[in-house]
Design an enzyme around this catalytic site. Structure first.
Site, PDB file in Angstrom:
ATOM      1  N   GLU A 170       4.785  -2.593 -12.782  1.00 38.21           N
ATOM      2  CA  GLU A 170       5.735  -3.668 -12.450  1.00 38.21           C
ATOM      3  C   GLU A 170       5.127  -5.075 -12.464  1.00 38.21           C
ATOM      4  O   GLU A 170       5.316  -5.850 -11.540  1.00 38.21           O
ATOM      5  CB  GLU A 170       6.360  -3.386 -11.070  1.00 38.21           C
ATOM      6  CG  GLU A 170       7.085  -2.065 -11.022  1.00 38.21           C
ATOM      7  CD  GLU A 170       7.759  -1.789  -9.675  1.00 38.21           C
ATOM      8  OE1 GLU A 170       7.527  -2.550  -8.722  1.00 38.21           O
ATOM      9  OE2 GLU A 170       8.520  -0.801  -9.592  1.00 38.21           O
ATOM     10  N   ASN A 212       3.680   0.780 -16.614  1.00 40.84           N
ATOM     11  CA  ASN A 212       4.927   1.352 -16.086  1.00 40.84           C
ATOM     12  C   ASN A 212       5.799   0.243 -15.493  1.00 40.84           C
ATOM     13  O   ASN A 212       5.287  -0.642 -14.793  1.00 40.84           O
ATOM     14  CB  ASN A 212       4.549   2.357 -14.979  1.00 40.84           C
ATOM     15  CG  ASN A 212       5.700   3.230 -14.528  1.00 40.84           C
ATOM     16  OD1 ASN A 212       6.379   3.846 -15.344  1.00 40.84           O
ATOM     17  ND2 ASN A 212       5.923   3.289 -13.226  1.00 40.84           N
ATOM     18  N   HIS A 248      15.457   3.944 -13.202  1.00 35.21           N
ATOM     19  CA  HIS A 248      16.279   4.044 -11.990  1.00 35.21           C
ATOM     20  C   HIS A 248      17.646   3.455 -12.320  1.00 35.21           C
ATOM     21  O   HIS A 248      17.769   2.244 -12.516  1.00 35.21           O
ATOM     22  CB  HIS A 248      15.645   3.245 -10.843  1.00 35.21           C
ATOM     23  CG  HIS A 248      14.314   3.782 -10.396  1.00 35.21           C
ATOM     24  ND1 HIS A 248      14.178   5.000  -9.788  1.00 35.21           N
ATOM     25  CD2 HIS A 248      13.067   3.266 -10.471  1.00 35.21           C
ATOM     26  CE1 HIS A 248      12.910   5.213  -9.489  1.00 35.21           C
ATOM     27  NE2 HIS A 248      12.208   4.176  -9.908  1.00 35.21           N
ATOM     28  N   GLU A 277      10.376   7.826 -13.651  1.00 33.15           N
ATOM     29  CA  GLU A 277      10.904   7.859 -12.277  1.00 33.15           C
ATOM     30  C   GLU A 277      12.424   8.029 -12.300  1.00 33.15           C
ATOM     31  O   GLU A 277      13.145   7.411 -11.513  1.00 33.15           O
ATOM     32  CB  GLU A 277      10.533   6.562 -11.527  1.00 33.15           C
ATOM     33  CG  GLU A 277       9.049   6.292 -11.497  1.00 33.15           C
ATOM     34  CD  GLU A 277       8.669   5.041 -10.717  1.00 33.15           C
ATOM     35  OE1 GLU A 277       9.517   4.484  -9.983  1.00 33.15           O
ATOM     36  OE2 GLU A 277       7.505   4.613 -10.847  1.00 33.15           O
ATOM     37  N   ASP A 279      16.117   8.541 -11.892  1.00 36.95           N
ATOM     38  CA  ASP A 279      17.193   8.937 -10.981  1.00 36.95           C
ATOM     39  C   ASP A 279      18.434   8.149 -11.377  1.00 36.95           C
ATOM     40  O   ASP A 279      18.339   7.027 -11.883  1.00 36.95           O
ATOM     41  CB  ASP A 279      16.837   8.772  -9.486  1.00 36.95           C
ATOM     42  CG  ASP A 279      16.301   7.414  -9.095  1.00 36.95           C
ATOM     43  OD1 ASP A 279      16.479   6.432  -9.854  1.00 36.95           O
ATOM     44  OD2 ASP A 279      15.706   7.325  -8.001  1.00 36.95           O
TER      45      ASP A 279
HETATM   46  C1  XIL Z   1       9.064   4.302  -3.855  1.00 36.93           C
HETATM   47  C2  XIL Z   1       8.992   5.590  -3.046  1.00 36.93           C
HETATM   48  O1  XIL Z   1       9.895   6.502  -3.613  1.00 36.93           O
HETATM   49  C3  XIL Z   1       9.331   5.320  -1.615  1.00 36.93           C
HETATM   50  O2  XIL Z   1       9.101   6.483  -0.830  1.00 36.93           O
HETATM   51  C4  XIL Z   1       8.506   4.166  -1.070  1.00 36.93           C
HETATM   52  O3  XIL Z   1       8.963   3.842   0.228  1.00 36.93           O
HETATM   53  C5  XIL Z   1       8.627   2.947  -1.950  1.00 36.93           C
HETATM   54  O4  XIL Z   1       8.258   3.307  -3.266  1.00 36.93           O
HETATM   55  N1  XIL Z   1       9.033   2.027  -8.409  1.00 36.93           N
HETATM   56  C6  XIL Z   1       7.854   2.707  -8.263  1.00 36.93           C
HETATM   57  C7  XIL Z   1       7.708   3.722  -7.188  1.00 36.93           C
HETATM   58  O5  XIL Z   1       6.947   2.566  -9.097  1.00 36.93           O
HETATM   59  O6  XIL Z   1       6.401   3.799  -6.693  1.00 36.93           O
HETATM   60  C8  XIL Z   1       8.675   3.462  -6.057  1.00 36.93           C
HETATM   61  O7  XIL Z   1       8.579   4.557  -5.149  1.00 36.93           O
HETATM   62  C9  XIL Z   1      10.073   3.280  -6.576  1.00 36.93           C
HETATM   63  C10 XIL Z   1      10.140   2.109  -7.519  1.00 36.93           C
END
Ligand code: XIL
Length: 464
Positions: A170, A212, A248, A277, A279
């Site tokens: 990020e 990422n 996401h 990641e 969802d």
């Molecule tokens: C999130 C986790 O799922 C949570 O449990 C934590 O509180 C915050 O981080 N991008 C990412 C992940 O790269 O590491 C994040 O994970 C979600 C967004």
């Protein structure tokens, strides 16, 4: 190497370290991976097995404190062949006090994965978020050095156990500027990202190294900026192997129409792409359709090597209220699960049997006879990483030696893909077993890290 998944009934094959090392170092060109595509004949009955039949992995984020929940572990072991520690490998978890490393929680996940034949995605070495307090309070050279030390220590500790590392997470800003995200790390200088990748490669040459991010899933100003960075890294030989797309999604940020095209344009730069990641908030058939689209997009891109969902049950999600995952709170399969499995069992573009080279072609014509060497230097106050490119002359090489002169006070602390004689002053680096023999005009890279100032004079190369 992900192709090995296809031969092991849904479990990733252990990679021989020699093969893995050589494949990364010589530019991913020399490894003959065996393809065993099932050509749709054996539709799998779990996510991992079905993905493996397509030469991909299917993973999930895992929380260490849920490994005692039998429903959770039952689904994990049945369905998934890759895991990403959800929080346990982040900077605040692994280095809570400066120089004091804590791997207990992350090790629980890694050990579970290894005991059950699952790959591990390492997440994340350098990130503006979830930093320990002490790092949040650092700046400039002290922060740069602390970050590089963190990357080095964590990647070294897990060396050989990580399939892919999210080296940097990020680092770009949202919105239309295409700028870097402002952060303490960014304020140490634009080159912090490449410095992190070089340190990670030095510490673990067997892991694929990924950038990422989120909101990069379609073509937009942010993904264009990441694209330009990857293109630049490939052109300059900065070690990068993969780009992770967090993916996401919800109604405000839906699956983009050009999702597949965007994955493809990154893959065309010569990196793997991974959905890291995933969802998708929603429910029922709409959610299911969206999952199906994402899976089909990955399967249609040969270098999309795997998919990770960000949790198992809806109740495990960081966005639980959006019920964004494949299993409900009781661990039952949702329509999204069925759509995902069906998509995995559909058609696919096989991944390439030999990954594309990560070392760019030389831009200058090969020198006649002998060999030549150039150094790319990444320096910060108190240290440096040098990446040396060796180019064989018209006769090729059977072996090579590169002589480098270090300024007073500088010391080599770490060398990769070469053997060093000496650590200060005049230092000679000789090829290792797998990179000495170069055809006419061919190139290879090695590197070294040191304290003090890096070399300023041009190196000399001698071929044998
Ligand atoms: C999130 C986790 O799922 C949570 O449990 C934590 O509180 C915050 O981080 N991008 C990412 C992940 O790269 O590491 C994040 O994970 C979600 C967004």
């Amino acid at each position: 190497m992900d192709n090995m998944l296809a031969r092991t009934g849904g479990r990733p094959a252990r990679r021989g370290p020699r093969v893995a090392l050589a494949s990364v170092v010589v530019g991913l060109s020399a490894v003959a991976t065996t393809m065993a595509m099932a050509s749709g004949a054996n539709a799998g009955t779990t996510l991992g097995a079905s993905a493996a039949e397509k030469g991909r992995y299917f993973g999930t984020a895992v929380a260490a404190n849920k490994l005692s929940d039998t429903t959770y572990v039952g689904i994990l072991n049945r369905e998934f062949n890759s895991v990403t520690p959800e929080n346990e490998m982040k900077w605040d978890a692994t280095e809570p006090s400066q120089g004091q490393f804590s791997f207990t929680s992350a090790d629980r996940i890694v050990n579970h994965a290894r005991a059950n034949g699952m790959q591990v995605r390492g997440h994340a070495l350098a990130w503006h978020s979830q930093q320990p307090g002490w790092a949040q309070n650092l700046a400039g050279g002290a922060l740069r050095q602390a970050m590089l030390n963190h990357v080095t220590q964590v990647a070294t500790y897990y060396r050989g156990k990580i399939h892919s590392w999210d080296v940097v997470n990020e680092a770009f800003a949202d919105g239309g500027t295409g700028a870097r995200r402002d952060s303490n790390l960014q304020r140490t200088g634009d080159d912090w990202i490449e410095a992190a990748f070089r340190a990670a490669r030095a510490a673990d040459p067997t892991a694929k190294l990924c950038y990422n991010d989120y909101n990069t899933d379609g073509q937009n100003a942010k993904s264009n900026a990441v694209y330009a960075m990857v293109q630049d890294f490939k052109a300059r030989g900065v070690p990068i192997d993969c780009v992770g797309f967090q993916s996401h999604f919800n109604s405000a940020s839906p699956v983009p129409a050009d999702y597949q095209a965007n994955l493809q344009r990154f893959a065309d730069l010569g990196v793997d792409v991974q959905i890291t990641e995933l969802d998708i908030e929603g429910s029922g058939q709409t959610q299911a359709d969206n999952y199906g689209r994402v899976v089909r997009a990955c399967l249609a891109v040969a270098r999309c090597t795997g998919i990770t969902v960000w949790g198992i049950r809806d109740t495990d999600s960081w966005r639980a209220s959006g019920t964004p995952l494949l299993f409900d709170g009781n661990g039952n399969k949702k329509p999204a699960y069925t759509a995902t499995l069906d998509a995995l069992n559909g058609g696919a573009t096989p991944p390439p049997s030999t990954p594309a080279p990560s070392t760019p072609a030389p831009s200058t014509p090969p020198p006649s006879g002998g060999c030549s060497a150039t150094v790319a230097l990444n320096s910060w106050n108190g240290g440096f990483v040098a990446t040396v490119r060796v180019t064989a002359g018209s006769s090729g090489t059977g072996g090579w030696a590169v002589a480098v002169t270090l300024p007073g006070g500088a010391t080599v602390t770490n060398t990769w893909s070469a053997r060093a004689t000496g650590t200060s002053g005049a230092v000679t680096f000789r090829n290792v077993e797998y990179n000495g023999r170069l055809a006419a005009g061919a190139t290879t890279e090695f590197g070294f890290q040191g304290t003090g100032a890096g070399p300023t004079a041009a190196p000399t190369c001698t071929a044998s």
